[in-house]
Design a protein around this motif. Sequence first.
Motif, mmCIF file in Angstrom:
data_model
loop_
_atom_site.group_PDB
_atom_site.id
_atom_site.type_symbol
_atom_site.label_atom_id
_atom_site.label_comp_id
_atom_site.label_asym_id
_atom_site.label_seq_id
_atom_site.Cartn_x
_atom_site.Cartn_y
_atom_site.Cartn_z
ATOM 1 N N ALA A 133 0.811 -1.213 0.000
ATOM 2 C CA ALA A 133 0.000 0.000 0.000
ATOM 3 C C ALA A 133 0.847 1.266 0.000
ATOM 4 O O ALA A 133 0.336 2.348 -0.313
ATOM 5 C CB ALA A 133 -0.946 0.009 1.196
ATOM 6 N N TYR A 134 2.133 1.164 0.328
ATOM 7 C CA TYR A 134 3.016 2.316 0.188
ATOM 8 C C TYR A 134 3.189 2.675 -1.289
ATOM 9 O O TYR A 134 3.447 3.822 -1.635
ATOM 10 C CB TYR A 134 4.402 1.996 0.763
ATOM 11 C CG TYR A 134 4.589 2.285 2.232
ATOM 12 C CD1 TYR A 134 5.549 3.199 2.662
ATOM 13 C CD2 TYR A 134 3.839 1.643 3.200
ATOM 14 C CE1 TYR A 134 5.758 3.452 4.014
ATOM 15 C CE2 TYR A 134 4.025 1.880 4.544
ATOM 16 C CZ TYR A 134 4.981 2.789 4.957
ATOM 17 O OH TYR A 134 5.181 3.032 6.294
ATOM 18 N N ILE A 135 3.096 1.665 -2.144
ATOM 19 C CA ILE A 135 3.319 1.870 -3.587
ATOM 20 C C ILE A 135 2.007 2.192 -4.286
ATOM 21 O O ILE A 135 1.923 3.172 -5.042
ATOM 22 C CB ILE A 135 3.974 0.616 -4.190
ATOM 23 C CG1 ILE A 135 5.307 0.332 -3.479
ATOM 24 C CG2 ILE A 135 4.179 0.792 -5.693
ATOM 25 C CD1 ILE A 135 5.942 -0.984 -3.857
ATOM 26 N N TYR A 136 0.991 1.372 -4.055
ATOM 27 C CA TYR A 136 -0.349 1.650 -4.579
ATOM 28 C C TYR A 136 -1.289 1.817 -3.389
ATOM 29 O O TYR A 136 -1.801 0.840 -2.851
ATOM 30 C CB TYR A 136 -0.847 0.503 -5.457
ATOM 31 C CG TYR A 136 -0.306 0.495 -6.870
ATOM 32 C CD1 TYR A 136 -0.865 1.297 -7.857
ATOM 33 C CD2 TYR A 136 0.756 -0.323 -7.213
ATOM 34 C CE1 TYR A 136 -0.379 1.286 -9.154
ATOM 35 C CE2 TYR A 136 1.263 -0.341 -8.510
ATOM 36 C CZ TYR A 136 0.685 0.466 -9.473
ATOM 37 O OH TYR A 136 1.169 0.454 -10.752
ATOM 38 N N VAL A 150 -4.570 2.349 -1.150
ATOM 39 C CA VAL A 150 -5.920 1.826 -1.337
ATOM 40 C C VAL A 150 -6.877 2.638 -0.466
ATOM 41 O O VAL A 150 -6.591 2.905 0.705
ATOM 42 C CB VAL A 150 -5.990 0.327 -0.956
ATOM 43 C CG1 VAL A 150 -7.415 -0.197 -1.100
ATOM 44 C CG2 VAL A 150 -5.043 -0.482 -1.821
ATOM 45 N N THR A 151 -7.997 3.033 -1.030
ATOM 46 C CA THR A 151 -8.981 3.823 -0.292
ATOM 47 C C THR A 151 -9.692 2.949 0.741
ATOM 48 O O THR A 151 -9.670 1.710 0.647
ATOM 49 C CB THR A 151 -10.033 4.407 -1.239
ATOM 50 O OG1 THR A 151 -10.836 3.331 -1.773
ATOM 51 C CG2 THR A 151 -9.381 5.178 -2.375
ATOM 52 N N PRO A 152 -10.348 3.569 1.723
ATOM 53 C CA PRO A 152 -11.142 2.781 2.679
ATOM 54 C C PRO A 152 -12.221 1.940 2.006
ATOM 55 O O PRO A 152 -12.654 0.924 2.538
ATOM 56 C CB PRO A 152 -11.754 3.857 3.601
ATOM 57 C CG PRO A 152 -10.814 5.018 3.501
ATOM 58 C CD PRO A 152 -10.317 5.004 2.085
ATOM 59 N N GLU A 153 -12.631 2.367 0.802
ATOM 60 C CA GLU A 153 -13.658 1.598 0.049
ATOM 61 C C GLU A 153 -13.033 0.464 -0.753
ATOM 62 O O GLU A 153 -13.718 -0.236 -1.498
ATOM 63 C CB GLU A 153 -14.421 2.530 -0.892
ATOM 64 C CG GLU A 153 -15.264 3.582 -0.187
ATOM 65 C CD GLU A 153 -14.416 4.750 0.337
ATOM 66 O OE1 GLU A 153 -13.330 5.013 -0.257
ATOM 67 O OE2 GLU A 153 -14.819 5.369 1.334
ATOM 68 N N PRO A 156 -9.525 -10.573 0.561
ATOM 69 C CA PRO A 156 -10.104 -9.740 -0.513
ATOM 70 C C PRO A 156 -9.080 -8.754 -1.067
ATOM 71 O O PRO A 156 -8.470 -7.988 -0.320
ATOM 72 C CB PRO A 156 -11.261 -9.012 0.183
ATOM 73 C CG PRO A 156 -11.617 -9.891 1.344
ATOM 74 C CD PRO A 156 -10.327 -10.497 1.800
ATOM 75 N N LEU A 157 -8.870 -8.794 -2.374
ATOM 76 C CA LEU A 157 -8.004 -7.834 -3.041
ATOM 77 C C LEU A 157 -8.805 -6.579 -3.353
ATOM 78 O O LEU A 157 -10.027 -6.563 -3.256
ATOM 79 C CB LEU A 157 -7.450 -8.439 -4.335
ATOM 80 C CG LEU A 157 -6.707 -9.769 -4.222
ATOM 81 C CD1 LEU A 157 -6.255 -10.231 -5.606
ATOM 82 C CD2 LEU A 157 -5.525 -9.668 -3.285
ATOM 83 N N SER A 158 -8.108 -5.534 -3.761
ATOM 84 C CA SER A 158 -8.808 -4.339 -4.221
ATOM 85 C C SER A 158 -9.755 -4.710 -5.361
ATOM 86 O O SER A 158 -9.452 -5.569 -6.188
ATOM 87 C CB SER A 158 -7.802 -3.294 -4.699
ATOM 88 O OG SER A 158 -8.462 -2.263 -5.391
ATOM 89 N N TYR A 159 -10.896 -4.047 -5.407
ATOM 90 C CA TYR A 159 -11.872 -4.339 -6.460
ATOM 91 C C TYR A 159 -11.283 -4.141 -7.856
ATOM 92 O O TYR A 159 -11.724 -4.786 -8.815
ATOM 93 C CB TYR A 159 -13.107 -3.461 -6.299
ATOM 94 C CG TYR A 159 -13.906 -3.759 -5.047
ATOM 95 C CD1 TYR A 159 -14.475 -5.015 -4.857
ATOM 96 C CD2 TYR A 159 -14.087 -2.799 -4.061
ATOM 97 C CE1 TYR A 159 -15.201 -5.303 -3.711
ATOM 98 C CE2 TYR A 159 -14.817 -3.073 -2.918
ATOM 99 C CZ TYR A 159 -15.370 -4.327 -2.740
ATOM 100 O OH TYR A 159 -16.084 -4.605 -1.605
ATOM 101 N N ASN A 160 -10.282 -3.288 -7.979
ATOM 102 C CA ASN A 160 -9.671 -3.046 -9.295
ATOM 103 C C ASN A 160 -9.078 -4.306 -9.897
ATOM 104 O O ASN A 160 -8.918 -4.405 -11.115
ATOM 105 C CB ASN A 160 -8.564 -1.997 -9.176
ATOM 106 C CG ASN A 160 -9.055 -0.699 -8.575
ATOM 107 O OD1 ASN A 160 -9.379 -0.659 -7.397
ATOM 108 N ND2 ASN A 160 -9.116 0.367 -9.368
ATOM 109 N N TYR A 161 -8.725 -5.276 -9.058
ATOM 110 C CA TYR A 161 -8.044 -6.481 -9.542
ATOM 111 C C TYR A 161 -9.005 -7.643 -9.802
ATOM 112 O O TYR A 161 -8.570 -8.715 -10.229
ATOM 113 C CB TYR A 161 -6.979 -6.923 -8.536
ATOM 114 C CG TYR A 161 -5.953 -5.862 -8.220
ATOM 115 C CD1 TYR A 161 -5.308 -5.164 -9.240
ATOM 116 C CD2 TYR A 161 -5.628 -5.544 -6.907
ATOM 117 C CE1 TYR A 161 -4.368 -4.186 -8.945
ATOM 118 C CE2 TYR A 161 -4.680 -4.572 -6.604
ATOM 119 C CZ TYR A 161 -4.059 -3.893 -7.631
ATOM 120 O OH TYR A 161 -3.124 -2.930 -7.342
ATOM 121 N N SER A 162 -10.283 -7.458 -9.550
ATOM 122 C CA SER A 162 -11.286 -8.499 -9.836
ATOM 123 C C SER A 162 -10.893 -9.856 -9.248
ATOM 124 O O SER A 162 -11.047 -10.898 -9.885
ATOM 125 C CB SER A 162 -11.504 -8.626 -11.350
ATOM 126 O OG SER A 162 -11.951 -7.416 -11.903
#
Length: 552
Positions: free
Chosen positions: A147-150, A152-155, A185-191
Amino acid sequence: MKGWFSIDFTLKDLATVYLTQGIGSRSPRFDGNFLPILTAQEVIQQLKPPGLWLNIQHDQFFSQHNLSMRNYVLSTSRSVPVSYISSPEVNFLRSIVTRFNRTRTKLVFRFLARNIVEPSRSQTYDSLSKNLAFIKTFASGILVPKAYIYPVTPENYVQPYSSIVSDAHKIGLEVYASDFVNDQPLSYNYSYDPIEETLHYIDNGVFSVDGLLTDFPITQSEAIDCFAHVGKNNSRQVKFLVISYNGASGDYPSCTDKAYTKAIQDGADVIDCPVQMSKDGVPFCFQSINLMEASNIAQSEFRNRTTTILELRPGPAIFSFSLTWSEVQSLTPQISNPYQAFSLYRNPANRMEGKFVSLSDFLALARNTSLSGVLLRIENATYLAENQGLSVTDAVLDVLSKAGYNNLTTMKVMIQSTNSSVLTKIKGHGNYELVYEVDENIRDAANSTVEDIKSFANSVAVTKMSVLPTNSLYLTMQTNTVAKLQAYKLPVYVQLFSNEFVSQAWDFFSDATVEINSFVTGAGVDGVITDFPRTAATYKTSFSSPHGLRCK
């Protein structure tokens, strides 16, 4: 803090202690299997790894108890080859920096969560991340949470990448990213695709980290060796069909224009339409004959049209033939969440996106695209004809003919059903591939049964369990299903492949790509039916090895 601490026991005491997973999302199968705590020397002797990374997490704590981690590290490095030493404590690394040759042993400063205070400097790790020149005085690299690199929002959405990798590389620091796990759960961006996430860190066209710290090394290894920097023109593509399931329904509401457009963009070979009939005889795409499954109809003005028809499904439902097509069009789609019992939800930003499409709209959408075909699923034909006066087969054939699909040579038209009479009726009405869906788990089939199937179908769709069955979520022996059907020249398509890790056997390491590879390269299936077509299409077009997951 209360607990059991290593300083309260001798190594001899700990010889009777065995390791467990301790993580609820992982199999307990190996807990209590007498897996002992190992020393660094035992790891080298028993496993012979290509390298050893020592992480010294609590030097200050051990020092307070008159235990020197510095002496331990220096002593250990004389008996075993140590490639990396990391620690989140500045003073510890500074105390050993002059004792190691940086070409043989790299010292890595480990960043913890941004708001935590580093004990020897009384600064937060966030503050230290802005002073990398200081870190360079005693370390060759940094280990940072991903998360330091990408961020992630609380959502749970990924934000644009930060500058920490480029900032570190500019001054000669290597960057290692941590916290890669497949069964969270991964970020939603990664499906829910851990390969997709990994590629963001190593193949984004701007930077690449120098290493990845992971609980599932097979995923990051395959990302690096098999997928990174391999374009869609890769000459060694894996040969199988990627067939959508209700479009890209893992990312958008099922059977909407958004789901179908996404499936095409993601590289699906075939998009599918489960054909339902409206009250006024319009065939349209919807995942079920029950409109309550993927729309807001239960909260709409049509909610009083609930009926119970046991021939179609148990319990109350609002059926497609209870609404006209214009009424269906007024409904708001709802994204499916088949694994919400495990608190795994699909992208909420898209939960009501898109609009439902008629079969005619669907076929128009598919024309002049990269698709090699479309698949139409027909069910409940007998009930609709006998009880509602609606012939779904005639309606499908009529729309196909009007759309110019009845004799296409440039695009395959597949028609799938669990009912052999549907396929028999359609046979001879066009150049269609008729797909017989076996809606139960099988292990083999008698020759006479396969010969009967071949008399009305050109291919077969089966469940995953019919190919690679499981017991307690572990794979057992591969069945004879694929071999038997292919021996009769019947291609085999398998369903359903999802990215959520709870949908997969333990053997696949919570990695959808490992599962797909096992069915395609291992079992030799001819196609996969998936609600996340991007994952399968990426495997097909970017996977650079013809022999399993050993790519380089």
